[in-house]
Write an enzyme that holds these catalytic residues in place. Structure first.
Site, PDB file in Angstrom:
ATOM      1  CB  CYS A 118       4.293  -2.458  -6.248  1.00  0.00           C
ATOM      2  SG  CYS A 118       4.093  -0.574  -5.439  1.00  0.00           S
ATOM      3  CG  HIS A 160       7.233  -2.767  -1.717  1.00  0.00           C
ATOM      4  ND1 HIS A 160       7.326  -3.482  -2.790  1.00  0.00           N
ATOM      5  CD2 HIS A 160       6.354  -1.771  -1.732  1.00  0.00           C
ATOM      6  CE1 HIS A 160       6.489  -3.117  -3.571  1.00  0.00           C
ATOM      7  NE2 HIS A 160       5.749  -1.975  -3.049  1.00  0.00           N
ATOM      8  CB  CYS A 170      -1.983  -3.431  -3.600  1.00  0.00           C
ATOM      9  SG  CYS A 170      -0.545  -2.923  -2.264  1.00  0.00           S
TER      10      CYS A 170
END
Length: 398
Positions: free
Chosen positions: A96, A354, A384
């Site tokens: 990510c 996201h 994260c």
């Protein structure tokens, strides 16, 4: 001893697409991911009146490097954007945090003196390349990992549940936080706060997508309370009896399509091209953390970057802590004793989406715009990342 003056890496511009729901029928699902990224690359250089031939490299974050996102999508987007063939590109994966890492590599290249003009960017079309596509149904870990973690690692949803349990975050707290994310994002959009960062995306039908599709202004904690937990299984419930099973689609980031890009330059390049930098990179950190909890890395990453910077959490004017799941920023805020008003002040990924590989530079884009519009000086961003990783970045508005 000869003193060598410190160089700076400047953020000259930052742009992003609006979010699209990352499923068939989403606003951006008809756009090939190469074209999604090519569009922001074209617009980034056009709005700075920059000849793309001067770009030393394009560093691209992308997580699902399979199918339409395979074979170095960064290079494909550079060519699709019409840049000269001489402009190189690479594609990286730090899960990510891929495009945040792209920004780190780009800025560090400038600081090392090997780049003058570099683009850090990211893209993810989760509607066209769903999560898990890249593994092809195979085991991506191998026997050594299995031996080291004999009970097995878990998916990110279960990791989020473990964080909620261990930091004593109940369902009501998670849903209240998530509703606030939508409310803050909607208020920012209504006030025009995103106008300088969002670039319209041309659609195959001749239309244009101009606003974040994932923001739901009417979201309330009471409405979210009716959603069912997403990740409970009998096996996981037996293994982790402490979990209360409170992670739902409402307090998680949605599947998202999007792209984002940043233009990073040396001081010499800024002067040569007559451009005004908007911010400078102040400090960087990257850490590894427990791959079972997986999503707690932003806590040590933030402590590390603050120590490197010689700053305290109170010196920071805004924090962008990626909202993969609501427990992530809430546990982070507990551990850092952070001001909740400064935490994701424009809403986070729960509302804004996201788009995995694009999220790092999306957060950076939103953060710099927020600092400019509020007069803040320092901004901190942390993500994260799958496997128990995290990046952290501090920027200073100029």
């Amino acid at each position: 001893m000869l003193e060598i003056p410190m160089a700076d890496a400047y953020l000259v511009d930052l742009v992003r697409t609006p979010s699209g729901k990352g499923k068939p029928g989403g606003a951006l699902s008809g756009v090939h991911p190469v074209e999604l990224l090519a569009g922001v690359l074209r617009d980034l250089v056009a709005r700075n009146d920059l000849d793309p031939a001067v770009i030393d490299d394009v560093i691209t974050g992308c997580v699902g490097q399979a199918g339409e996102q395979a074979v170095n999508i960064g290079r494909s987007a550079v060519l699709s954007a019409g840049f000269p063939e001489s402009v190189p590109a690479t594609t990286i994966d730090r899960q990510c945090g891929s495009s945040q890492q792209a920004a780190h590599f780009a800025a560090q290249g400038v600081l090392a003196g090997v780049y003058d003009v570099v683009v850090a960017c990211g893209v993810e079309s989760m509607s066209r390349v769903p999560m898990g596509t890249s593994t092809g149904g195979k085991d991506p870990f191998g026997p050594g990992m299995a031996a080291r973690y004999p009970d097995g690692l878990v998916n990110q949803g279960v990791s989020a549940e473990l964080i909620a349990a261990r930091w004593k975050l109940d369902r009501e707290q998670l849903d209240e936080y998530s509703a606030r994310s939508h409310q803050r994002a909607a208020a920012t959009a209504a006030a025009g706060g995103f106008d300088n960062e969002i670039l319209a995306v041309s659609l195959p039908d001749g239309g244009a997508h101009t606003t974040d599709e994932t923001v739901r202004a009417a979201t309330t904690a009471e409405g979210l309370a009716g959603l069912k937990a997403s990740f409970r299984t009998d096996a996981m419930a037996e293994r982790f009896p402490e979990i209360g099973w409170s992670i739902t689609p409402g307090n998680s980031s949605p599947l998202t399509d999007g792209a984002s890009a940043t233009l990073i330059m040396s001081e010499a390049a800024v002067q040569r091209f007559g451009l005004r930098p908007r911010a400078r990179f102040h400090s960087f950190a990257v850490v590894g953390d427990d791959p079972l909890l997986m999503l707690t890395g932003p806590i040590p990453a933030t402590k590390k970057v603050l120590a490197t910077a010689g700053l305290s959490i109170d010196d920071i004017d805004a924090y962008e802590v990626n909202e993969a799941f609501a427990p992530v920023p809430l546990a982070w805020a507990q551990e850092l004793n952070a001001d909740p008003e400064k935490l994701n002040p424009r809403g986070g990924a729960i509302a804004l989406g996201h788009a995995l590989g694009a999220s790092g530079t999306r957060l950076l884009t939103t953060l710099v715009n927020h600092l400019e519009q509020t007069g803040g000086r320092y901004g901190l961003q942390t993500m994260c990342e799958g496997g128990g990783l995290a990046n952290a970045t501090i920027v200073e508005r100029l």
